[in-house]
Enzyme design. Structure first.
Site, PDB file in Angstrom:
ATOM      1  N   CYS A 397       8.866 -34.798 -60.990  1.00 38.75           N
ATOM      2  CA  CYS A 397      10.009 -33.994 -61.433  1.00 38.75           C
ATOM      3  C   CYS A 397      10.918 -33.707 -60.238  1.00 38.75           C
ATOM      4  CB  CYS A 397       9.552 -32.698 -62.092  1.00 38.75           C
ATOM      5  SG  CYS A 397       8.233 -32.889 -63.306  1.00 38.75           S
ATOM      6  N   ALA A 398      11.329 -34.773 -59.551  1.00 43.45           N
ATOM      7  CA  ALA A 398      11.911 -34.670 -58.216  1.00 43.45           C
ATOM      8  C   ALA A 398      13.372 -34.235 -58.186  1.00 43.45           C
ATOM      9  CB  ALA A 398      11.779 -36.015 -57.497  1.00 43.45           C
ATOM     10  N   ALA A 399      14.168 -34.591 -59.189  1.00 38.26           N
ATOM     11  CA  ALA A 399      15.616 -34.321 -59.125  1.00 38.26           C
ATOM     12  C   ALA A 399      15.893 -32.815 -59.001  1.00 38.26           C
ATOM     13  CB  ALA A 399      16.284 -34.876 -60.372  1.00 38.26           C
ATOM     14  N   PRO A 400      16.939 -32.451 -58.239  1.00 43.02           N
ATOM     15  CA  PRO A 400      17.948 -33.298 -57.592  1.00 43.02           C
ATOM     16  C   PRO A 400      17.577 -33.807 -56.205  1.00 43.02           C
ATOM     17  CG  PRO A 400      18.556 -31.021 -57.325  1.00 43.02           C
ATOM     18  CD  PRO A 400      17.291 -31.012 -58.154  1.00 43.02           C
ATOM     19  N   LYS A 403      13.553 -31.047 -52.359  1.00 41.77           N
ATOM     20  CA  LYS A 403      12.202 -31.041 -51.807  1.00 41.77           C
ATOM     21  C   LYS A 403      11.797 -32.447 -51.341  1.00 41.77           C
ATOM     22  CE  LYS A 403      10.792 -27.153 -54.735  1.00 41.77           C
ATOM     23  NZ  LYS A 403      12.061 -27.015 -55.499  1.00 41.77           N
ATOM     24  N   ASP A 419      11.198 -38.885 -61.838  1.00 40.66           N
ATOM     25  CA  ASP A 419      11.933 -37.970 -62.717  1.00 40.66           C
ATOM     26  C   ASP A 419      12.198 -38.677 -64.039  1.00 40.66           C
ATOM     27  OD1 ASP A 419      13.443 -35.151 -62.199  1.00 40.66           O
ATOM     28  OD2 ASP A 419      14.491 -36.312 -63.733  1.00 40.66           O
ATOM     29  N   ASP A 463       6.569 -29.992 -59.337  1.00 43.93           N
ATOM     30  CA  ASP A 463       7.590 -28.976 -59.609  1.00 43.93           C
ATOM     31  C   ASP A 463       7.977 -29.124 -61.081  1.00 43.93           C
ATOM     32  OD1 ASP A 463       9.524 -27.078 -59.402  1.00 43.93           O
ATOM     33  OD2 ASP A 463      10.572 -27.983 -57.713  1.00 43.93           O
ATOM     34  N   CYS A 516       9.914 -22.424 -60.998  1.00 41.49           N
ATOM     35  CA  CYS A 516      10.928 -21.404 -60.681  1.00 41.49           C
ATOM     36  C   CYS A 516      11.044 -20.415 -61.839  1.00 41.49           C
ATOM     37  CB  CYS A 516      12.267 -22.048 -60.362  1.00 41.49           C
ATOM     38  SG  CYS A 516      12.892 -23.173 -61.619  1.00 41.49           S
TER      39      CYS A 516
END
Length: 567
Positions: A397-400, A403, A419, A463, A516
């Site tokens: 779940c890397a975008a944007p 990290k 992603d 994430d 988050c």
């Protein structure tokens, strides 16, 4: 051929004999002493009601599928997963239809007319599901550097958010001929989102009836500009706001007829400000500017801290930078900022917060990759992951890509950035190119395995998708887009992702679970259940970070849980 009325206004009514092919904005003829009637209404007055020719199919009573929001609700990310789909009558553009049949045969209703009830129902032109589409694409003849232009653009964006669209996406669709105009529209729209509960309560208190959607959006943008807030004093003189709001209303066909109401309501607010505010601030939604369910959830989750949590979410966020450890030290970069006349202070290992936000391309070294924009709390992820040179790392779940870039700045690793959204992976690629770094980009679902080559990872950053309730100070539209049941639905999806990724981790490897969110079902309860299901060893990590804005600490609300797989 006659035309079905729309919201467009003209200075003069169109002649009754106007030929076919005229613009859709013309008015229908008005009978003496009467109201305009649509063709369906005229037919109903002269002929027996007939069965509609093309009755719309009943909408299935099925809740729309959940759209995973991810941790950063960008354009395609913050749409409310539980928001109902719009009616086809609301989104359909007005159609031209034939005049009523004057032959002796039975008349045929227009193909888009809704079915009538047994009691006759409403005339088609006034049916609740046939309100003409608001003309958000209309180009008003206003100076682009005027407050009126910015108010109208921001009102269009607020209208789109009320319809379920994320604010960044809504703003991207607003016409802005210059960076200055776009900046003004964005500032007003974000202010409106942070005070939407109060503005709606004030309008309800003052207006004799609910205003039309774009008028309501205009008022929601104007009222916050006339009040002090957590962001500081009112940014404009109150009478300037009234004048420009009225000018904006008069420049758009969907608001022109409400020009007098806009003037009256805003002037009444000036006269009765203290009394009106006292009345509406007794309502929790107006006091805190969150939906009632959100306020209740905060009280339940943080019984002694809920007020501070809600207050922090209403503050404008700072601009925090991450200094690229490969290129420059924090100390040297602070000197560069001082030489450029930009005040800043260090608030983390690589985190530098600017005293005042500036455009990213005005930040020294940004375009060259010396720094990136990233919240100080989010910068903890790469540090907690403890990456070492030569490791095989997965950023799920890397975008944007904030990290992702930070991990690569800290160590030479073979990194896969995963992603589900190929378009958002483009942002990851652009960020890595600016930093002069590279990674393998994979567009696939993190709960699936078709993308995996079978080689285990030494480190996994998960994430996962969440309600993003911890970053509302950066994305104030989130509170109005979310629904009460979203946290449970997203927690179910996130649990599936965590369980799947755990199977890809090497023995003695580490998985960092990040979200988050502020809600326990997405954070602590999720972490505890995951540890039990997978017999994972939980090691030291910060847990729940509440949003805070202060001299020494300034970060969003995030949750961290770190797990190690036993050999």
């Amino acid at each position: 051929m006659s035309k079905r009325p729309t919201l467009s206004l003209k200075s003069k009514p169109a002649p009754a004999t106007k030929k076919a092919g005229a613009g859709m904005g013309s008015r229908p003829a008005v009978p003496p002493g009467g109201r305009p009637r649509s063709e369906a209404g005229k037919a109903a007055a002269n002929k027996p009601a007939s069965k509609p020719a093309d009755k719309p199919a009943d909408k299935p009573a099925v809740k729309p599928a959940l759209q995973p929001a991810g941790k950063v609700p960008a354009a395609a990310q913050t749409a409310a997963p539980s928001a109902p789909a719009p009616s086809p009558w609301e989104t359909a553009a007005p159609r031209v239809h034939k005049a009523r049949n004057t032959s002796s045969g039975p008349s045929k209703a227009p193909s888009f007319a809704p079915p009538r009830s047994d009691s006759g129902g409403l005339r088609a032109s006034h049916h609740r599901d046939l309100k003409p589409r608001v003309q958000t694409e209309f180009q008003a003849e206003l100076k682009s550097d005027s407050l009126a232009f910015a108010l109208l653009g921001a009102a269009a964006a607020v209208l789109q958010v009320r319809g379920g669209m994320a604010l960044p996406q809504a703003l991207a669709g607003v016409n802005a001929p210059s960076p200055q105009a776009r900046g003004a529209i964005q500032d007003i729209a974000y202010r409106a989102m942070r005070q939407l509960g109060r503005s709606d309560a004030l309008v309800a208190e003052m207006a004799p009836k609910a205003p039309d959607p774009l008028v309501a959006g205009l008022l929601a943008c104007a009222l916050p500009l006339m009040q002090a807030s957590d962001e500081g004093p009112a940014p404009y003189e109150a009478f300037t706001v009234v004048d420009q709001a009225v000018t904006a209303a008069g420049a758009h066909p969907d608001t022109a007829r409400a020009k007098g109401m806009v003037n009256a309501l805003l002037r009444r607010f000036l006269r009765e400000r203290e009394t009106l505010l006292a009345a509406v601030l007794a309502q929790p939604v107006a006091r805190w500017n969150y939906p009632q369910w959100w306020i209740d959830a905060a009280i339940t989750a943080f019984p002694t801290q809920w007020e501070a949590v809600l207050t922090a979410g209403n503050q404008a966020p700072p601009l925090t930078l991450r200094v690229n450890a490969r290129r420059v030290t924090v100390e040297d970069y602070l000197v560069r900022l001082a030489e450029a006349g930009i005040g800043a202070r260090r608030i983390g290992e690589q985190a530098v917060r600017l005293d005042k936000p500036v455009g990213v391309h005005l930040i020294p070294g940004f375009d060259e990759g010396d720094v990136s924009v990233q919240d100080a709390g989010a910068q903890l992820a790469a540090q907690l992951l403890d990456v070492q040179d030569g490791m095989r790392v997965l950023d799920a779940c890397a975008a944007p890509g904030g990290k992702t870039g930070h991990i690569l700045e800290l160590a030479d690793v073979a990194l896969t950035a995963l992603d589900a959204d190929p378009q958002r992976l483009t942002r990851v690629r652009e960020n890595l190119e600016r930093l002069g770094l590279s990674a393998e980009l994979q567009a696939a679902q993190a709960q699936g395995r078709e993308w995996w080559d079978g080689e285990p990872f030494d480190r996994i950053l998960a994430d996962v998708p969440c309600t993003a309730s911890g970053i509302v100070r950066r994305h104030p539209d989130i509170r109005w887009l979310r629904r009460k049941g979203d946290a449970l639905q997203l927690a179910t999806l996130s649990g599936q992702i965590l369980d799947n990724l755990w199977q890809m981790l090497r023995p003695n490897g580490k998985l960092l679970f990040v979200t988050c969110s502020l809600w326990p079902q997405e954070s602590e309860a999720q972490a505890a259940a995951f540890a039990v299901r997978n017999r994972a060893t939980r090691i030291d990590a910060p847990g729940q970070l509440l949003p805070v804005g202060g001299a020494e600490q300034d970060h969003d609300g995030l949750f961290y849980a770190l797990f190690q797989k036993d050999a």
